[in-house]
Design an enzyme around this catalytic site. Structure first.
Site, PDB file in Angstrom:
ATOM      1  N   SER A 135     -23.972 -36.083   3.321  1.00 48.79           N
ATOM      2  CA  SER A 135     -25.012 -35.296   2.668  1.00 48.79           C
ATOM      3  C   SER A 135     -26.161 -35.077   3.638  1.00 48.79           C
ATOM      4  CB  SER A 135     -25.530 -36.037   1.428  1.00 48.79           C
ATOM      5  OG  SER A 135     -26.636 -35.356   0.874  1.00 48.79           O
ATOM      6  N   TYR A 148     -29.851 -43.462  -2.462  1.00 45.72           N
ATOM      7  CA  TYR A 148     -28.793 -42.503  -2.152  1.00 45.72           C
ATOM      8  C   TYR A 148     -28.926 -42.008  -0.717  1.00 45.72           C
ATOM      9  CZ  TYR A 148     -25.989 -38.245  -2.241  1.00 45.72           C
ATOM     10  OH  TYR A 148     -25.072 -37.260  -1.955  1.00 45.72           O
ATOM     11  N   LYS A 152     -26.261 -42.526   2.429  1.00 45.18           N
ATOM     12  CA  LYS A 152     -25.660 -41.410   3.156  1.00 45.18           C
ATOM     13  C   LYS A 152     -25.993 -41.488   4.644  1.00 45.18           C
ATOM     14  CE  LYS A 152     -23.296 -39.622  -0.093  1.00 45.18           C
ATOM     15  NZ  LYS A 152     -21.840 -39.564  -0.010  1.00 45.18           N
TER      16      LYS A 152
END
Length: 163
Positions: A135, A148, A152
């Site tokens: 991402s 998150y 990533k």
């Protein structure tokens, strides 16, 4: 013998679309999600002519990944798509610890464990393909996706190193 593609997080979105592409390229599919929606995805793929096996398991735990890997044993894995993952919204201090732990478990621990199981077999055969869904969040801080984004960044760095 048909080639096998294992795709995690395949109940919807990117994972489901990658499963469609793999099926169109002639791969048998083992698709995985932690929820019952995986059966709906399998139905869609079968209606399009795919050969599909499903697994519903929690890939945030080593036991979940090992259980999934036991479904691969005895077969050659030609494609691994490590797509399972999620993030929590809200400020870091407002996120529940169980959610943070599950995010790290799925996005980091589960992905690393699956790569560690698949790569040696692919390398020994001299063939196989791996796609890990990253991402842009891994390259920038996310005020409401702090964990998150951090997971990533870890996965992006690991994949660059492995490659």
């Amino acid at each position: 013998m048909p080639k096998l593609a294992l795709i995690t997080g395949a109940s919807s979105g990117i994972g489901l679309e990658i499963a469609r592409c793999a099926a169109a390229d002639g791969y048998d599919l083992l698709i995985v999600s932690e929820d019952g929606q995986i059966e709906d995805a399998a139905g869609l793929l079968r209606a399009e002519g795919a050969t599909v096996e499903t697994a519903t398991m929690d890939l945030s735990t080593e036991g979940g990944v090992d259980e999934l890997w036991s479904r691969v044993q005895g077969r050659e894995l030609d494609v691994l798509v490590a797509n399972a993952g999620f993030g929590l919204g809200h400020r870091f201090v407002d996120q529940p610890w169980d959610g943070i732990r599950a995010t790290i478990g799925t996005n980091v621990t589960g992905t690393v464990r699956l790569l560690h199981l698949a790569l040696p077999r692919m390398m020994a055969r001299g063939e196989g393909r791996i796609l890990v869904t990253g991402s842009i969040a891994g390259y920038m801080p996310g005020a409401f996706l702090a964990v998150y984004s951090a997971t990533k960044a870890f996965v992006d760095s690991l994949c660059f190193a492995i490659r």
